[in-house]
Design an enzyme around this catalytic site. Structure first.
Site, mmCIF file in Angstrom:
data_model
loop_
_atom_site.group_PDB
_atom_site.id
_atom_site.type_symbol
_atom_site.label_atom_id
_atom_site.label_comp_id
_atom_site.label_asym_id
_atom_site.label_seq_id
_atom_site.Cartn_x
_atom_site.Cartn_y
_atom_site.Cartn_z
ATOM 1 N N CYS A 141 -0.421 83.716 108.526
ATOM 2 C CA CYS A 141 -1.782 83.954 109.033
ATOM 3 C C CYS A 141 -2.706 84.427 107.908
ATOM 4 O O CYS A 141 -3.842 83.966 107.785
ATOM 5 C CB CYS A 141 -1.732 84.981 110.155
ATOM 6 S SG CYS A 141 -0.694 86.409 109.773
ATOM 7 N N HIS A 217 -5.920 91.275 111.225
ATOM 8 C CA HIS A 217 -5.907 91.701 109.825
ATOM 9 C C HIS A 217 -7.351 91.672 109.311
ATOM 10 O O HIS A 217 -8.181 90.905 109.817
ATOM 11 C CB HIS A 217 -5.136 90.718 108.933
ATOM 12 C CG HIS A 217 -3.728 90.455 109.316
ATOM 13 N ND1 HIS A 217 -2.753 91.416 109.346
ATOM 14 C CD2 HIS A 217 -3.095 89.295 109.635
ATOM 15 C CE1 HIS A 217 -1.594 90.868 109.663
ATOM 16 N NE2 HIS A 217 -1.771 89.584 109.853
HETATM 17 P P1 NAD Z 1 8.310 86.213 117.654
HETATM 18 O O1 NAD Z 1 9.360 87.231 117.446
HETATM 19 O O2 NAD Z 1 7.132 86.553 118.502
HETATM 20 O O3 NAD Z 1 8.937 84.898 118.258
HETATM 21 C C1 NAD Z 1 10.116 84.343 117.771
HETATM 22 C C2 NAD Z 1 10.822 83.679 118.916
HETATM 23 O O4 NAD Z 1 12.039 83.124 118.438
HETATM 24 C C3 NAD Z 1 11.186 84.648 120.037
HETATM 25 O O5 NAD Z 1 10.912 84.029 121.278
HETATM 26 C C4 NAD Z 1 12.686 84.846 119.863
HETATM 27 O O6 NAD Z 1 13.322 85.116 121.076
HETATM 28 C C5 NAD Z 1 13.067 83.497 119.335
HETATM 29 N N1 NAD Z 1 14.356 83.504 118.644
HETATM 30 C C6 NAD Z 1 15.056 84.535 118.179
HETATM 31 N N2 NAD Z 1 16.211 84.121 117.658
HETATM 32 C C7 NAD Z 1 16.228 82.790 117.830
HETATM 33 C C8 NAD Z 1 17.168 81.784 117.522
HETATM 34 N N3 NAD Z 1 18.334 82.048 116.968
HETATM 35 N N4 NAD Z 1 16.847 80.518 117.811
HETATM 36 C C9 NAD Z 1 15.675 80.208 118.404
HETATM 37 N N5 NAD Z 1 14.768 81.128 118.725
HETATM 38 C C10 NAD Z 1 15.043 82.401 118.431
HETATM 39 O O7 NAD Z 1 7.867 85.754 116.207
HETATM 40 P P2 NAD Z 1 6.475 85.119 115.805
HETATM 41 O O8 NAD Z 1 5.531 86.226 115.523
HETATM 42 O O9 NAD Z 1 6.086 84.056 116.749
HETATM 43 O O10 NAD Z 1 6.854 84.504 114.377
HETATM 44 C C11 NAD Z 1 7.436 83.236 114.247
HETATM 45 C C12 NAD Z 1 7.145 82.707 112.859
HETATM 46 O O11 NAD Z 1 5.734 82.596 112.720
HETATM 47 C C13 NAD Z 1 7.622 83.594 111.714
HETATM 48 O O12 NAD Z 1 7.937 82.767 110.609
HETATM 49 C C14 NAD Z 1 6.384 84.398 111.388
HETATM 50 O O13 NAD Z 1 6.385 84.903 110.081
HETATM 51 C C15 NAD Z 1 5.310 83.348 111.584
HETATM 52 N N6 NAD Z 1 3.980 83.884 111.858
HETATM 53 C C16 NAD Z 1 3.793 84.946 112.686
HETATM 54 C C17 NAD Z 1 2.513 85.421 112.894
HETATM 55 C C18 NAD Z 1 2.237 86.613 113.755
HETATM 56 O O14 NAD Z 1 1.328 87.351 113.464
HETATM 57 N N7 NAD Z 1 2.967 86.844 114.815
HETATM 58 C C19 NAD Z 1 1.424 84.801 112.280
HETATM 59 C C20 NAD Z 1 1.639 83.674 111.475
HETATM 60 C C21 NAD Z 1 2.920 83.231 111.257
#
Ligand code: NAD
Length: 334
Positions: A141, A217
């Site tokens: 992000c 942020h």
């Molecule tokens: P999150 O924790 O909200 O979601 C992750 C999901 O994956 C959850 O539903 C979890 O249950 C699931 N999960 C856990 N283990 C798993 C497995 N073995 N197989 C499949 N699914 C599994 O995380 P998020 O914030 O959505 O982040 C996901 C990605 O996006 C990361 O790489 C993060 O760095 C990136 N990201 C996050 C944000 C943010 O602010 N939240 C912003 C940009 C990018």
């Protein structure tokens, strides 16, 4: 052609990308994976989205709850052309092998190292580099936010120094802090600068602090200019840059709280603010330096990027057309 899309990891990013994909006329959402039958799994079911267990070892949890899954990730991979990996950071790199074996393309997220994919992606900055690629990483992000505004100003930039003031946790995350502290990233410069360089060729250094907020942020950006530019020209450039919006303190946008309220007022799903918010009054040229302050809605700015990354990977549209389609489908203001 409608590209068949699966989402592995239906969390903060995964559910928003699933929603966005379902709004595209050239894509079809085939299913999502969950590790357990929590409220998000039931909501997906209510929405008619097939839910798959993220792995065989999660099946008993679903069976015990009487939640009928459509299969496992392996089954989902047989049904799709592309998988969006939105699992927690670092997990995507391990999953890549599964995707390769299944012969599907994959879109990874910013929590992965850049080596996970052939290209690190921000649509308006480098769409063309992802054309026809099998593995694309949508950057974080923060990197997306910096890349959007800096790519618009690239020809004027000699050097960038940006301070990242980062939200401690997402609103749904009750495990993380800090609650009453400011946590500096003592790695100086922070990793954000090099990450921007995976997208655009820019001389940049960053430092970062985590603060007790969940909303957004904020970035304080300082640019050493290569050639002169006036404030009104910078504003003009931002006014003409897609997915960047100018907000005025004068109109009541005093903090990230009002930016999120604005997204609520638009009736945006999950109060998503897909656009990067630049405070108009903060745009300031002092001699050879340009300053501005911007805010990034961490939960949603990368969502349109995932949609465009899919289009680029399948060469469904050129950059302009893809951004236009995505923007229109999500109500992105410009
Ligand atoms: P999150 O924790 O909200 O979601 C992750 C999901 O994956 C959850 O539903 C979890 O249950 C699931 N999960 C856990 N283990 C798993 C497995 N073995 N197989 C499949 N699914 C599994 O995380 P998020 O914030 O959505 O982040 C996901 C990605 O996006 C990361 O790489 C993060 O760095 C990136 N990201 C996050 C944000 C943010 O602010 N939240 C912003 C940009 C990018």
């Amino acid at each position: 052609m409608r590209v068949k899309v699966g989402i592995n990891g239906y969390g903060t990013i995964g559910k928003r990308v699933a929603y966005a994909v379902s709004k595209q006329d050239d894509m079809k959402l085939v299913g999502v994976t969950k590790t357990r039958p929590d409220f998000e799994a039931y909501r997906a079911e209510e929405l008619g989205i097939p839910v798959y267990a993220a792995d065989e070892r999660f099946l008993p949890g679903f069976e015990e709850a009487g939640f009928e899954v459509a299969g496992t990730l392996e089954d989902l991979l047989k049904e799709v052309d592309v998988i969006v990996d939105a699992t927690p950071g670092g997990m995507g790199a391990r999953n890549r092998e599964l995707y390769e074996k299944a012969g599907v393309k994959a879109i990874f997220q910013g929590g992965e190292r850049s080596e996970v994919a052939q290209v690190s992606f921000v649509a308006q900055a480098n769409y063309e580099r992802a054309l026809g690629k099998d593995y694309v990483r949508v950057v974080s992000c923060n990197t997306t936010g910096l890349s959007r505004t800096l790519s618009a100003l690239l020809e004027y930039i000699d050097y960038v120094y940006a301070v990242m003031i980062r939200r401690a946790a997402d609103p749904d995350d009750s495990k993380r802090g800090p609650v009453n502290a400011i946590r500096p990233s003592v790695e100086v410069p922070s990793h954000h600068g090099p990450d921007v360089q995976t997208v655009i060729p820019v001389n940049i250094e960053t430092t970062a602090f985590v603060v007790p907020t969940t909303l957004m942020h904020v970035h304080s950006v300082m640019i050493e200019l290569k050639k002169p530019i006036e404030e009104r020209d910078v504003i003009d450039i931002f006014e003409n840059t897609t997915r960047v919006l100018l907000f005025e303190k004068e109109k009541g946008f005093e903090s990230t709280a009002q930016l999120i309220e604005f997204a609520r007022d638009l009736h945006r799903e999950w109060n998503n603010l897909y656009e990067i918010a630049v405070w108009r009054e903060s745009v300031s040229v002092r001699g050879k330096r340009l300053f501005y302050i911007q805010a990034v809605h961490q939960e949603s700015d990368v969502v349109p990027e995932n949609v465009d990354a899919i289009r680029a990977a399948f060469e469904l549209a050129d950059k302009r057309e893809s951004i236009r389609k995505t923007n229109r489908s999500l109500g992105i203001l410009k």
